[in-house]
Design a protein around this motif. Structure first.
Motif, PDB file in Angstrom:
ATOM      1  N   GLN A 151     -28.728  -5.508  48.638  1.00 49.48           N
ATOM      2  CA  GLN A 151     -27.885  -4.326  48.430  1.00 49.48           C
ATOM      3  C   GLN A 151     -27.907  -3.418  49.647  1.00 49.48           C
ATOM      4  N   ALA A 152     -29.075  -3.288  50.279  1.00 53.70           N
ATOM      5  CA  ALA A 152     -29.170  -2.454  51.482  1.00 53.70           C
ATOM      6  C   ALA A 152     -28.288  -3.015  52.593  1.00 53.70           C
ATOM      7  N   ALA A 153     -28.289  -4.338  52.714  1.00 51.91           N
ATOM      8  CA  ALA A 153     -27.473  -4.972  53.757  1.00 51.91           C
ATOM      9  C   ALA A 153     -25.988  -4.791  53.501  1.00 51.91           C
ATOM     10  N   SER A 154     -25.600  -4.743  52.214  1.00 48.08           N
ATOM     11  CA  SER A 154     -24.174  -4.655  51.891  1.00 48.08           C
ATOM     12  C   SER A 154     -23.683  -3.222  51.744  1.00 48.08           C
ATOM     13  N   SER A 157     -27.574   1.478  52.001  1.00 41.85           N
ATOM     14  CA  SER A 157     -28.367   2.530  51.355  1.00 41.85           C
ATOM     15  C   SER A 157     -29.445   1.924  50.456  1.00 41.85           C
ATOM     16  N   ILE A 158     -30.588   2.613  50.388  1.00 38.43           N
ATOM     17  CA  ILE A 158     -31.675   2.252  49.483  1.00 38.43           C
ATOM     18  C   ILE A 158     -32.070   3.493  48.692  1.00 38.43           C
ATOM     19  N   ALA A 208     -35.342   0.001  58.190  1.00 41.40           N
ATOM     20  CA  ALA A 208     -35.193  -0.291  59.618  1.00 41.40           C
ATOM     21  C   ALA A 208     -35.132  -1.798  59.853  1.00 41.40           C
ATOM     22  N   THR A 209     -35.916  -2.545  59.098  1.00 37.36           N
ATOM     23  CA  THR A 209     -35.923  -4.000  59.238  1.00 37.36           C
ATOM     24  C   THR A 209     -34.587  -4.593  58.804  1.00 37.36           C
ATOM     25  N   VAL A 210     -34.064  -4.138  57.672  1.00 38.24           N
ATOM     26  CA  VAL A 210     -32.774  -4.633  57.206  1.00 38.24           C
ATOM     27  C   VAL A 210     -31.677  -4.248  58.194  1.00 38.24           C
ATOM     28  N   SER A 211     -31.761  -3.043  58.719  1.00 43.61           N
ATOM     29  CA  SER A 211     -30.774  -2.592  59.713  1.00 43.61           C
ATOM     30  C   SER A 211     -30.747  -3.527  60.914  1.00 43.61           C
ATOM     31  N   GLU A 212     -31.947  -3.859  61.398  1.00 45.63           N
ATOM     32  CA  GLU A 212     -32.035  -4.717  62.582  1.00 45.63           C
ATOM     33  C   GLU A 212     -31.532  -6.121  62.288  1.00 45.63           C
ATOM     34  N   VAL A 213     -31.929  -6.660  61.137  1.00 51.27           N
ATOM     35  CA  VAL A 213     -31.570  -8.037  60.810  1.00 51.27           C
ATOM     36  C   VAL A 213     -30.086  -8.166  60.472  1.00 51.27           C
ATOM     37  N   ALA A 214     -29.584  -7.222  59.678  1.00 49.67           N
ATOM     38  CA  ALA A 214     -28.199  -7.310  59.205  1.00 49.67           C
ATOM     39  C   ALA A 214     -27.199  -6.719  60.191  1.00 49.67           C
ATOM     40  N   GLY A 215     -27.707  -5.948  61.161  1.00 51.25           N
ATOM     41  CA  GLY A 215     -26.811  -5.332  62.142  1.00 51.25           C
ATOM     42  C   GLY A 215     -25.990  -4.210  61.564  1.00 51.25           C
ATOM     43  N   VAL A 218     -28.887   1.348  57.755  1.00 48.89           N
ATOM     44  CA  VAL A 218     -29.371   1.507  56.381  1.00 48.89           C
ATOM     45  C   VAL A 218     -30.166   2.802  56.276  1.00 48.89           C
ATOM     46  N   THR A 219     -29.806   3.630  55.339  1.00 46.39           N
ATOM     47  CA  THR A 219     -30.506   4.890  55.110  1.00 46.39           C
ATOM     48  C   THR A 219     -31.286   4.821  53.802  1.00 46.39           C
ATOM     49  N   VAL A 220     -32.350   5.626  53.715  1.00 47.47           N
ATOM     50  CA  VAL A 220     -33.190   5.675  52.530  1.00 47.47           C
ATOM     51  C   VAL A 220     -32.925   6.987  51.797  1.00 47.47           C
TER      52      VAL A 220
END
Length: 285
Positions: A151-154, A157-158, A208-215, A218-220
């Motif tokens: 969901q964060a990748a799509s 947001s988390i 931050a990890t999802v942001s880097e991987v998914a490009g 992602v905000t919390v």
């Protein structure tokens, strides 16, 4: 030696069976037990013996445990019923004098973790059972956050109420490998092992990890426990489930899942699976 794996039709149990086989164990010496007939059929294809095992039906336990020398008791998933069900397994193990390995929770006897009381009760039963046993106090499974990561990748947001709490998670494969090692060794008999990932992480680090991987950015969105319950109910969860999920986040915020002393990686002989590696594998990048 005959090894019985209870809960073998679940994700962790199946992987324990696979880890035992990977170590060259004769499939005929493994009994995979569970309630899911389809999953038992798939396990039988490995050459292992299978048995219907229902913690709520002691007769299935007696039948499955015949000849057992070691039994892995994977904790049940019916919250509120587990200590009674686990007692049935312990009683059946006593009848055959088997050594028992139990998957518990972090610091189960002293923690305020919402899941701890039933594990504490089970550990108490083991202590008074007269059996030789080992306790695997597994921290969180990284897989618990599969939906959150996707969901964060799509959505970018988390939503969480974990604050700055850290989670010493590891993958089911990591824990399954440790269980296999313990089952095949006498070195850990009588021990209570606190198991967790090598690098505890926060939700900010997950984002931050999802942001880097998914490009994607992602905000919390950190909220209070009450706000979290309200939001979860708005997503369709019932009051009890929403409260339980938020309570777990509150436990994380309080630091109850933050500790890891490297025991898991020492047992499996390698570092535990890093968060970034897991996220990459999950998202297929």
């Amino acid at each position: 030696m005959t090894i019985v794996i209870t809960g073998a039709t679940g994700h962790l149990g199946r992987q324990v069976v696979e880890e035992l086989l990977a170590r060259g164990i004769d499939p005929s010496t493994i009994v995979a037990g569970g309630r899911n007939e389809d999953a038992l059929g798939k396990l039988a294809a490995y050459g292992v013996r299978t048995a219907r095992v229902d913690y709520a039906d002691p007769s299935t336990l007696d039948a499955a445990f015949v000849g057992a020398e070691k039994i892995l008791l994977i904790s049940g998933n019916e919250v509120g019923k587990r200590s009674v069900q686990h007692k049935a397994v312990i009683d059946a193990a006593r009848k055959v004098g088997a050594e028992l390995v139990y998957t518990s929770a972090p610091k189960a006897t002293t923690s305020d973790l919402v899941l701890a009381p039933e594990h504490k009760a089970t550990e108490g039963l083991l202590e008074g059972s007269g059996l030789t046993y080992t306790v695997l106090r597994n921290n969180w499974y990284t897989e618990n956050y599969d939906d959150t990561i996707r969901q964060a990748a799509s959505t970018g947001s988390i939503l969480t109420s974990t604050g700055n709490g850290r989670i010493a998670s590891a993958t089911r494969r990591d824990y399954a490998e440790a269980a296999a090692v313990v089952l095949l060794s006498d070195e850990y008999a009588g021990e209570i092992l606190e198991l967790g990932g090598d690098e505890p992480w926060t939700f900010d680090e997950l984002a931050a990890t999802v942001s880097e991987v998914a490009g994607t950015s992602v905000t919390v969105n950190q909220v209070s426990t009450d706000e979290h319950v309200a939001a979860l109910k708005g997503f369709g969860l019932d009051e009890g489930t929403a409260g339980f999920v938020a309570a777990l986040d509150a436990n994380i915020a309080a630091g109850l899942l933050a500790e890891s002393d490297g025991t898991l990686s020492r047992i499996i002989g390698r570092p535990t699976t890093p968060l970034q590696q897991y996220v990459r594998e999950l998202l297929g990048t």
